[in-house]
Write an enzyme that holds these catalytic residues in place. Sequence first.
Site, PDB file in Angstrom:
ATOM      1  N   GLU A 161      18.066  19.364 -26.245  1.00  0.00           N
ATOM      2  CA  GLU A 161      18.226  18.659 -27.522  1.00  0.00           C
ATOM      3  C   GLU A 161      18.511  17.177 -27.273  1.00  0.00           C
ATOM      4  O   GLU A 161      17.942  16.298 -27.937  1.00  0.00           O
ATOM      5  CB  GLU A 161      19.373  19.285 -28.312  1.00  0.00           C
ATOM      6  CG  GLU A 161      19.684  18.609 -29.631  1.00  0.00           C
ATOM      7  CD  GLU A 161      20.967  19.135 -30.259  1.00  0.00           C
ATOM      8  OE1 GLU A 161      21.493  18.441 -31.147  1.00  0.00           O
ATOM      9  OE2 GLU A 161      21.440  20.218 -29.858  1.00  0.00           O
ATOM     10  N   ASP A 202      15.979  14.226 -28.512  1.00  0.00           N
ATOM     11  CA  ASP A 202      16.449  13.178 -29.417  1.00  0.00           C
ATOM     12  C   ASP A 202      16.005  11.802 -28.913  1.00  0.00           C
ATOM     13  O   ASP A 202      15.517  10.961 -29.684  1.00  0.00           O
ATOM     14  CB  ASP A 202      17.977  13.241 -29.527  1.00  0.00           C
ATOM     15  CG  ASP A 202      18.554  12.113 -30.359  1.00  0.00           C
ATOM     16  OD1 ASP A 202      18.276  12.055 -31.558  1.00  0.00           O
ATOM     17  OD2 ASP A 202      19.279  11.284 -29.788  1.00  0.00           O
ATOM     18  N   SER A 205      18.145  20.346 -34.739  1.00  0.00           N
ATOM     19  CA  SER A 205      18.557  20.382 -33.334  1.00  0.00           C
ATOM     20  C   SER A 205      17.563  21.165 -32.485  1.00  0.00           C
ATOM     21  O   SER A 205      17.234  20.768 -31.361  1.00  0.00           O
ATOM     22  CB  SER A 205      19.948  21.014 -33.205  1.00  0.00           C
ATOM     23  OG  SER A 205      20.922  20.240 -33.872  1.00  0.00           O
ATOM     24  N   GLU A 219      14.437  19.107 -31.908  1.00  0.00           N
ATOM     25  CA  GLU A 219      14.659  18.140 -30.833  1.00  0.00           C
ATOM     26  C   GLU A 219      14.579  18.808 -29.470  1.00  0.00           C
ATOM     27  O   GLU A 219      13.981  18.261 -28.525  1.00  0.00           O
ATOM     28  CB  GLU A 219      16.026  17.469 -31.012  1.00  0.00           C
ATOM     29  CG  GLU A 219      16.088  16.515 -32.194  1.00  0.00           C
ATOM     30  CD  GLU A 219      17.470  15.979 -32.451  1.00  0.00           C
ATOM     31  OE1 GLU A 219      17.593  14.896 -33.056  1.00  0.00           O
ATOM     32  OE2 GLU A 219      18.460  16.650 -32.059  1.00  0.00           O
TER      33      GLU A 219
END
Length: 227
Positions: A37, A41, A110, A113
């Site tokens: 994650e 991101d 989440s 990502e």
Amino acid sequence: MHKLLTFHNEKLLRQALTHRSYVNENPGEGEHNERLEFLGDAILNFLSGQYLYNRYPEKGEDELTRRRSALVEEKQLAKFALEVGLDFRMRLGKGTIRDGGLQNPNLLSSTFEAVIGAYYLDNDCNVEPLKVILKPLFDSVSEDVVEPRSNVDSKNRLQELTQAQGIQEPPKYVTEKAGGPDHAPEFISKVFVDGKELGEGRGKSKKEAEKAAAEDALAKLKKRDLL
């Protein structure tokens, strides 16, 4: 199946789809998806910035930053997750599923990502395949969503206002987990301007809490006729 879910290394995809709550209930399932994650991101911020830079050659830094914030904020990433079919593929603990985890925007964003991070690794750390996949998703976002005049990010507004008042150092956010279960944590954030606490906010993610803190600060400044 969406191309984003087609992997050479299926183990990597399983990890990307695996939430901490699933690992807590199934200790033999290996690593959860939080490191992926983190990677995803960073990749999304880069690729969305590049996408906007190319799409809007006439826009300046401030507007591009606002548009990027809108493009990668939690609710928008959750919509992308639903579009590629992540909702029923997420590996969540039973308690998390009972609590509505399959429709939870924080979990969906989440996981999206994490899958982005995993897809990058699965393609030998090459972003080109991701660009092909992400462009239609970015293109699908309404101009009303990314138009900065109708949806200005509160953190950016606060920074612009403080700079206009001669404060060069950007607002500082101190954000901590304030409780809640693993599948639905709560965060509290405080924002400091020129060393003084100006706002406080809560949210289901760090981003949400910091945004709420910025909005609280803006509201206080408005009461003082500084906005």
